[in-house]
Design a protein around this motif. Sequence first.
Motif, PDB file in Angstrom:
ATOM      1  N   UNK A 156       0.831  -1.207   0.000  1.00 25.49           N
ATOM      2  CA  UNK A 156       0.000   0.000   0.000  1.00 25.49           C
ATOM      3  C   UNK A 156       0.867   1.258   0.000  1.00 25.49           C
ATOM      4  N   UNK A 157       1.886   1.276   0.830  1.00 17.10           N
ATOM      5  CA  UNK A 157       2.719   2.468   0.996  1.00 17.10           C
ATOM      6  C   UNK A 157       3.457   2.826  -0.296  1.00 17.10           C
ATOM      7  N   UNK A 158       3.867   1.813  -1.049  1.00 14.34           N
ATOM      8  CA  UNK A 158       4.644   2.049  -2.267  1.00 14.34           C
ATOM      9  C   UNK A 158       3.779   2.027  -3.529  1.00 14.34           C
ATOM     10  N   UNK A 159       2.471   1.950  -3.369  1.00 11.73           N
ATOM     11  CA  UNK A 159       1.579   1.944  -4.530  1.00 11.73           C
ATOM     12  C   UNK A 159       1.772   3.229  -5.329  1.00 11.73           C
ATOM     13  N   UNK A 160       1.988   3.130  -6.623  1.00 11.07           N
ATOM     14  CA  UNK A 160       2.155   4.350  -7.439  1.00 11.07           C
ATOM     15  C   UNK A 160       0.966   5.291  -7.291  1.00 11.07           C
ATOM     16  N   UNK A 161       1.238   6.578  -7.265  1.00  8.60           N
ATOM     17  CA  UNK A 161       0.193   7.568  -7.047  1.00  8.60           C
ATOM     18  C   UNK A 161      -0.917   7.470  -8.101  1.00  8.60           C
ATOM     19  N   UNK A 162      -0.547   7.141  -9.327  1.00 14.98           N
ATOM     20  CA  UNK A 162      -1.562   7.093 -10.387  1.00 14.98           C
ATOM     21  C   UNK A 162      -2.558   5.944 -10.196  1.00 14.98           C
ATOM     22  N   UNK A 163      -2.243   5.007  -9.307  1.00 12.13           N
ATOM     23  CA  UNK A 163      -3.166   3.911  -9.025  1.00 12.13           C
ATOM     24  C   UNK A 163      -4.090   4.203  -7.848  1.00 12.13           C
ATOM     25  N   UNK A 164      -3.963   5.377  -7.269  1.00 14.25           N
ATOM     26  CA  UNK A 164      -4.844   5.792  -6.184  1.00 14.25           C
ATOM     27  C   UNK A 164      -5.948   6.688  -6.753  1.00 14.25           C
ATOM     28  N   UNK A 165      -7.125   6.711  -6.095  1.00 11.88           N
ATOM     29  CA  UNK A 165      -8.198   7.591  -6.576  1.00 11.88           C
ATOM     30  C   UNK A 165      -7.767   9.055  -6.591  1.00 11.88           C
ATOM     31  N   UNK A 166      -8.387   9.839  -7.448  1.00 11.89           N
ATOM     32  CA  UNK A 166      -8.006  11.245  -7.605  1.00 11.89           C
ATOM     33  C   UNK A 166      -8.116  12.016  -6.299  1.00 11.89           C
ATOM     34  N   UNK A 167      -9.220  11.819  -5.561  1.00 13.60           N
ATOM     35  CA  UNK A 167      -9.372  12.572  -4.316  1.00 13.60           C
ATOM     36  C   UNK A 167      -8.318  12.172  -3.287  1.00 13.60           C
ATOM     37  N   UNK A 168      -7.919  10.916  -3.292  1.00 15.88           N
ATOM     38  CA  UNK A 168      -6.865  10.455  -2.377  1.00 15.88           C
ATOM     39  C   UNK A 168      -5.528  11.077  -2.768  1.00 15.88           C
ATOM     40  N   UNK A 169      -5.229  11.083  -4.053  1.00 13.80           N
ATOM     41  CA  UNK A 169      -3.978  11.689  -4.525  1.00 13.80           C
ATOM     42  C   UNK A 169      -3.930  13.167  -4.167  1.00 13.80           C
ATOM     43  N   UNK A 170      -5.032  13.867  -4.377  1.00  9.60           N
ATOM     44  CA  UNK A 170      -5.063  15.297  -4.091  1.00  9.60           C
ATOM     45  C   UNK A 170      -4.847  15.555  -2.594  1.00  9.60           C
ATOM     46  N   UNK A 171      -5.483  14.741  -1.749  1.00  8.48           N
ATOM     47  CA  UNK A 171      -5.317  14.912  -0.314  1.00  8.48           C
ATOM     48  C   UNK A 171      -3.895  14.639   0.130  1.00  8.48           C
ATOM     49  N   UNK A 172      -3.294  13.601  -0.426  1.00  8.25           N
ATOM     50  CA  UNK A 172      -1.904  13.282  -0.072  1.00  8.25           C
ATOM     51  C   UNK A 172      -0.951  14.392  -0.498  1.00  8.25           C
ATOM     52  N   UNK A 173      -1.183  14.950  -1.665  1.00  4.10           N
ATOM     53  CA  UNK A 173      -0.324  16.025  -2.158  1.00  4.10           C
ATOM     54  C   UNK A 173      -0.451  17.265  -1.280  1.00  4.10           C
ATOM     55  N   UNK A 174      -1.669  17.596  -0.885  1.00  5.59           N
ATOM     56  CA  UNK A 174      -1.868  18.762  -0.029  1.00  5.59           C
ATOM     57  C   UNK A 174      -1.244  18.539   1.337  1.00  5.59           C
ATOM     58  N   UNK A 175      -1.397  17.344   1.862  1.00  5.31           N
ATOM     59  CA  UNK A 175      -0.812  17.046   3.162  1.00  5.31           C
ATOM     60  C   UNK A 175       0.715  17.159   3.123  1.00  5.31           C
ATOM     61  N   UNK A 176       1.331  16.662   2.067  1.00  3.08           N
ATOM     62  CA  UNK A 176       2.791  16.769   1.951  1.00  3.08           C
ATOM     63  C   UNK A 176       3.240  18.226   1.968  1.00  3.08           C
ATOM     64  N   UNK A 177       2.432  19.113   1.375  1.00  2.00           N
ATOM     65  CA  UNK A 177       2.793  20.529   1.337  1.00  2.00           C
ATOM     66  C   UNK A 177       2.682  21.179   2.715  1.00  2.00           C
ATOM     67  N   UNK A 178       1.894  20.597   3.591  1.00  2.00           N
ATOM     68  CA  UNK A 178       1.678  21.179   4.919  1.00  2.00           C
ATOM     69  C   UNK A 178       2.612  20.607   5.981  1.00  2.00           C
ATOM     70  N   UNK A 179       3.251  19.482   5.688  1.00  2.00           N
ATOM     71  CA  UNK A 179       4.093  18.797   6.667  1.00  2.00           C
ATOM     72  C   UNK A 179       5.523  19.321   6.593  1.00  2.00           C
ATOM     73  N   UNK A 180       6.076  19.662   7.753  1.00  3.14           N
ATOM     74  CA  UNK A 180       7.452  20.157   7.810  1.00  3.14           C
ATOM     75  C   UNK A 180       8.459  19.085   8.195  1.00  3.14           C
ATOM     76  N   UNK A 181       7.983  18.013   8.823  1.00  2.31           N
ATOM     77  CA  UNK A 181       8.862  16.901   9.225  1.00  2.31           C
ATOM     78  C   UNK A 181       8.006  15.674   9.437  1.00  2.31           C
ATOM     79  N   UNK A 182       8.544  14.522   9.068  1.00  2.18           N
ATOM     80  CA  UNK A 182       7.821  13.258   9.195  1.00  2.18           C
ATOM     81  C   UNK A 182       8.673  12.270   9.984  1.00  2.18           C
ATOM     82  N   UNK A 183       8.143  11.743  11.066  1.00  4.64           N
ATOM     83  CA  UNK A 183       8.821  10.721  11.868  1.00  4.64           C
ATOM     84  C   UNK A 183       7.958   9.472  11.859  1.00  4.64           C
TER      85      UNK A 183
END
Length: 226
Positions: free
Chosen positions: A185-212
Motif C-alpha cells: 500500500x505504501x509504495x503503490x504508485x500515485x496514479x493507481x490511487x483515486x483522484x481525491x486520495x492523490x489530491x489529499x496526499x499532495x496537499x498534506x505533503x505541502x503542509x508537513x514540515x517533518x515526518x517521523x
Amino acid sequence: MPLISPDDGYLTVFNLFETDTTALQDDVLVAMRDIIDHANYPGWVSSTLHSGIDAPGTANYIQWRSVEDLEARYAGQKFRTRTVPEFHRLARTVRLLKTEVAFTQHHPALDGAVEISPKRDDYTVLIVLDTAPDQQKELLDTLAKPDEWIKGVPGYRSHTYLRGLDGTFVVNYAQWDSKELYDAFHTLPEEQRPTDVRDGRARARALVTRRQANTYSVVHSRSAAS
C-alpha cells in the motif's frame, strides 16, 4: 484492552523513544514494562507498549483522564529526577506527545471500536507529521475524513488521526495485517490511487514540515480497570 475512540474524551500521550540498537530498545521495553505494571497514578487509564520493527525504538500509547492528571505525574520528583534521565540515557531521541483522538476508521469486518492489544497480531504504523501551528487544522481536515477506498485495500484494518495539543503536529496510528501488505500500500504508485486520495496526499505533503515514522508490534498492555 484499550479502545480508541474520539468519544471517550481521554488525553492520549505517545512516549516515543528512538534507540541506536535493538539491545537498547530491549532495555527501554523492560523499564517501560515495569512502570506500566506498577502504574497507579490518579487519572491514569491505560498504557500499551509497542516494540519497534523497522527501526530500533519503542512507543507507549497512554490514555489519561485529563491533562491535569498527566501534569501531576510529570511533576513528581521520581519522574523528574530518575525516570526522565534514565530514558534519555537509553534513547537517542525522546518525544512525549500530548494528543486527542480526532478521527478513527476501521475495516467493516472489525466490529466495534478500534482495539489495541498484545493479543492481536496488528502490524502497527505510527507516523508523526509536524506542521506549522497555523496549518495544523488544515492538515487534520485534509487527512481525518472517511476513506472508502482504503477499506478495500488488502491488509487494511484501521487508522486513527490524533491532534497534537500544542498545535504543531498530527499523529497517524494505523493497523495492518502484515508488513508485506502495508508496504504494498505504501509504495503503490500515485496514479493507481483515486483522484481525491492523490489530491489529499499532495496537499498534506505541502503542509508537513517533518515526518517521523516507525512500525511496531504491541507487546504489553495494562489498564486501571484491570
